[in-house]
Design a protein around this motif. Sequence first.
Motif, PDB file in Angstrom:
ATOM      1  N   ALA A  89       0.793  -1.186  -0.052  1.00 50.72           N
ATOM      2  CA  ALA A  89       0.137  -0.136  -0.147  1.00 50.72           C
ATOM      3  C   ALA A  89       1.056   1.266  -0.005  1.00 50.72           C
ATOM      4  N   GLN A  90       1.949   1.392   0.749  1.00 49.49           N
ATOM      5  CA  GLN A  90       2.940   2.506   0.639  1.00 49.49           C
ATOM      6  C   GLN A  90       3.331   2.471  -0.721  1.00 49.49           C
ATOM      7  N   SER A 125      -6.208   1.927   2.576  1.00 50.17           N
ATOM      8  CA  SER A 125      -4.704   1.745   3.119  1.00 50.17           C
ATOM      9  C   SER A 125      -3.839   2.835   2.336  1.00 50.17           C
ATOM     10  N   VAL A 126      -3.942   2.670   0.813  1.00 49.08           N
ATOM     11  CA  VAL A 126      -3.288   3.542  -0.030  1.00 49.08           C
ATOM     12  C   VAL A 126      -3.439   4.738   0.247  1.00 49.08           C
ATOM     13  N   TYR A 127      -4.788   5.222   0.349  1.00 49.44           N
ATOM     14  CA  TYR A 127      -5.082   6.641   0.562  1.00 49.44           C
ATOM     15  C   TYR A 127      -4.485   7.121   1.862  1.00 49.44           C
ATOM     16  N   LEU A 128      -4.571   6.308   2.941  1.00 50.14           N
ATOM     17  CA  LEU A 128      -4.051   6.788   4.399  1.00 50.14           C
ATOM     18  C   LEU A 128      -2.596   6.695   4.292  1.00 50.14           C
ATOM     19  N   ALA A 129      -1.990   5.907   3.517  1.00 49.66           N
ATOM     20  CA  ALA A 129      -0.412   5.856   3.366  1.00 49.66           C
ATOM     21  C   ALA A 129       0.040   7.306   2.683  1.00 49.66           C
ATOM     22  N   ALA A 130      -0.562   7.454   1.470  1.00 50.82           N
ATOM     23  CA  ALA A 130      -0.502   8.992   1.064  1.00 50.82           C
ATOM     24  C   ALA A 130      -0.350  10.101   1.898  1.00 50.82           C
ATOM     25  N   ILE A 131      -1.255  10.133   2.693  1.00 49.70           N
ATOM     26  CA  ILE A 131      -1.396  11.072   3.845  1.00 49.70           C
ATOM     27  C   ILE A 131       0.115  10.990   4.670  1.00 49.70           C
ATOM     28  N   ASP A 132       0.108   9.952   5.106  1.00 51.23           N
ATOM     29  CA  ASP A 132       1.171   9.576   6.102  1.00 51.23           C
ATOM     30  C   ASP A 132       2.596  10.026   5.485  1.00 51.23           C
ATOM     31  N   GLY A 134       2.929  12.409   3.561  1.00 51.77           N
ATOM     32  CA  GLY A 134       3.183  13.897   3.415  1.00 51.77           C
ATOM     33  C   GLY A 134       2.335  14.701   2.288  1.00 51.77           C
ATOM     34  N   ALA A 135       1.374  13.944   1.587  1.00 47.05           N
ATOM     35  CA  ALA A 135       0.553  14.288   0.542  1.00 47.05           C
ATOM     36  C   ALA A 135      -0.377  15.198   1.170  1.00 47.05           C
ATOM     37  N   ASP A 136      -0.512  16.425   0.808  1.00 44.91           N
ATOM     38  CA  ASP A 136      -1.740  17.509   1.263  1.00 44.91           C
ATOM     39  C   ASP A 136      -2.913  17.062   0.700  1.00 44.91           C
ATOM     40  N   ASP A 137      -2.838  16.805  -0.553  1.00 45.62           N
ATOM     41  CA  ASP A 137      -4.429  16.494  -1.073  1.00 45.62           C
ATOM     42  C   ASP A 137      -4.143  15.370  -1.869  1.00 45.62           C
ATOM     43  N   PRO A 138      -3.764  14.030  -1.351  1.00 46.52           N
ATOM     44  CA  PRO A 138      -3.776  12.946  -2.291  1.00 46.52           C
ATOM     45  C   PRO A 138      -4.967  12.453  -3.187  1.00 46.52           C
ATOM     46  N   ALA A 139      -4.837  11.861  -4.116  1.00 40.83           N
ATOM     47  CA  ALA A 139      -5.861  11.460  -5.038  1.00 40.83           C
ATOM     48  C   ALA A 139      -6.938  10.391  -4.106  1.00 40.83           C
ATOM     49  N   ASP A 140      -8.043  10.457  -3.991  1.00 41.85           N
ATOM     50  CA  ASP A 140      -8.955   9.809  -3.517  1.00 41.85           C
ATOM     51  C   ASP A 140      -9.140   8.308  -4.041  1.00 41.85           C
ATOM     52  N   VAL A 141      -8.428   7.670  -3.747  1.00 40.02           N
ATOM     53  CA  VAL A 141      -8.392   6.148  -4.003  1.00 40.02           C
ATOM     54  C   VAL A 141      -8.883   5.264  -2.840  1.00 40.02           C
ATOM     55  N   SER A 142      -9.766   5.693  -2.101  1.00 42.51           N
ATOM     56  CA  SER A 142     -10.393   5.060  -0.785  1.00 42.51           C
ATOM     57  C   SER A 142     -11.327   3.875  -1.201  1.00 42.51           C
ATOM     58  N   THR A 143     -11.729   3.994  -2.533  1.00 41.82           N
ATOM     59  CA  THR A 143     -12.444   2.809  -2.961  1.00 41.82           C
ATOM     60  C   THR A 143     -11.513   2.354  -4.436  1.00 41.82           C
ATOM     61  N   ILE A 144     -11.957   1.284  -4.758  1.00 41.91           N
ATOM     62  CA  ILE A 144     -11.310   0.670  -5.874  1.00 41.91           C
ATOM     63  C   ILE A 144     -11.272   1.895  -7.150  1.00 41.91           C
ATOM     64  N   ALA A 145     -10.159   2.392  -7.159  1.00 45.21           N
ATOM     65  CA  ALA A 145      -9.782   3.033  -8.317  1.00 45.21           C
ATOM     66  C   ALA A 145      -8.322   2.891  -8.723  1.00 45.21           C
ATOM     67  N   PRO A 146      -8.115   2.221  -9.609  1.00 45.66           N
ATOM     68  CA  PRO A 146      -6.582   2.009 -10.079  1.00 45.66           C
ATOM     69  C   PRO A 146      -5.958   3.278 -10.449  1.00 45.66           C
ATOM     70  N   PRO A 147      -4.852   3.816 -10.168  1.00 48.49           N
ATOM     71  CA  PRO A 147      -4.329   5.046 -10.507  1.00 48.49           C
ATOM     72  C   PRO A 147      -4.141   4.947 -12.071  1.00 48.49           C
ATOM     73  N   SER A 148      -4.481   6.021 -12.935  1.00 48.23           N
ATOM     74  CA  SER A 148      -4.213   6.082 -14.364  1.00 48.23           C
ATOM     75  C   SER A 148      -2.906   6.000 -14.632  1.00 48.23           C
ATOM     76  N   ASN A 149      -1.736   6.194 -13.759  1.00 44.55           N
ATOM     77  CA  ASN A 149      -0.422   6.414 -14.067  1.00 44.55           C
ATOM     78  C   ASN A 149       0.241   4.760 -13.731  1.00 44.55           C
ATOM     79  N   VAL A 150      -0.484   3.890 -13.261  1.00 45.66           N
ATOM     80  CA  VAL A 150       0.140   2.603 -13.011  1.00 45.66           C
ATOM     81  C   VAL A 150      -0.291   1.628 -14.176  1.00 45.66           C
ATOM     82  N   TRP A 151       0.566   0.976 -14.635  1.00 42.86           N
ATOM     83  CA  TRP A 151       0.419  -0.101 -15.777  1.00 42.86           C
ATOM     84  C   TRP A 151       0.775  -1.405 -14.853  1.00 42.86           C
TER      85      TRP A 151
END
Length: 337
Positions: A89-90, A125-132, A134-151
């Motif tokens: 998740a980190q 967990s990914v969303y919370l890890a992004a906050i940990d 230091g991300a000020d406003d991480p993309a909300d991936v708290s539900t299933i939402a694969p990042p567009s920049n990850v293949w």
Amino acid sequence: MADHTDIEWTDRTWNPVTGCAKVSPGCDHCYAEGIAERFRGGPAFPNGFDVQLRPHKLTEPLRWRKPSKVFANSMSDLFHDSVPDEYIAQVFAVMVIAEHHTFQVLTKRHGRMRSLLSRNDFWRSVYLAAIDLGADDPADVSTIAPPSNVWLGVSTENQQWADIRIPALLDTPAAVRFVSAEPLLGPIELEFVHYFDTDCNGCSGIISPAHEPACGNEPGRHWGIDWVIVGGESGPKARPMHPDWARSLRDQCAEAGVPFHFKQWGEWVPESANLHAAKAAAAFLDLDGTVRPLVNGYPTTPPMSRGEAITIRRVGKKRAGRVLDGRTWDQFPGGEA
């Protein structure tokens, strides 16, 4: 362990985890294992190829300003059982934050990838890890939402593992999916009959550039494969690749409009390429992958005639190059180079 790379389909590598274990024939002569074991006990790989988390490497991509294609875990498998869910998740949190990069994640642990990335609690967990991190406003991936920049990709060295791993990849939430047929150890048919039920109402194949299924299955779900990489094996124990295996995958991709990338021949090339020296090791290679070494022009095992086999020569990775039928094939998803 520098992040620059000679891998043709990426710009740089990132290894927040190193080490792995063999799971299928494609692993037999693993380049990463060879490197890690060579330097076991040293500062780069104190534990050799044993699985090791490297948290000091975790945030490296956040410091790379130039947008790049980044091969995540070139020296390991992110979904190895020894890597905790929380650490994965980190890793994904860093990829979410570093949205200016494109991350390429390749695995042979298709089952764990599908299971983990299909869970809402993982993305939370990914969303919370992004906050940990230091991300000020991480993309909300708290539900299933694969990042567009990850293949996301799977390794498929032959038909057996293509039939096992590709369906799991297709069932994994992803923005872009790819198949790495390297080392290619046998022919692979990417036909839809291998991966979908026959009542799929009009689907023509598994590799489709369209993100919307033509058959009406689950609107908005991305069903296709977006990219295919093919390569022969390199290293001292390299197994040869039949050119017809590579050509078949290239032609299947061309028919479906899917980008095709020919990475390399590996150590061996067809004799017809005229790249060999007079004393280069030779063998007969049958279409089924059977190799019969030649000594003084004769095979060391029956049948003694060539039959339909081709003659191959060991010329080395550099000399063998990456030209297939007179050209290089450097296609990428979205047409990017």
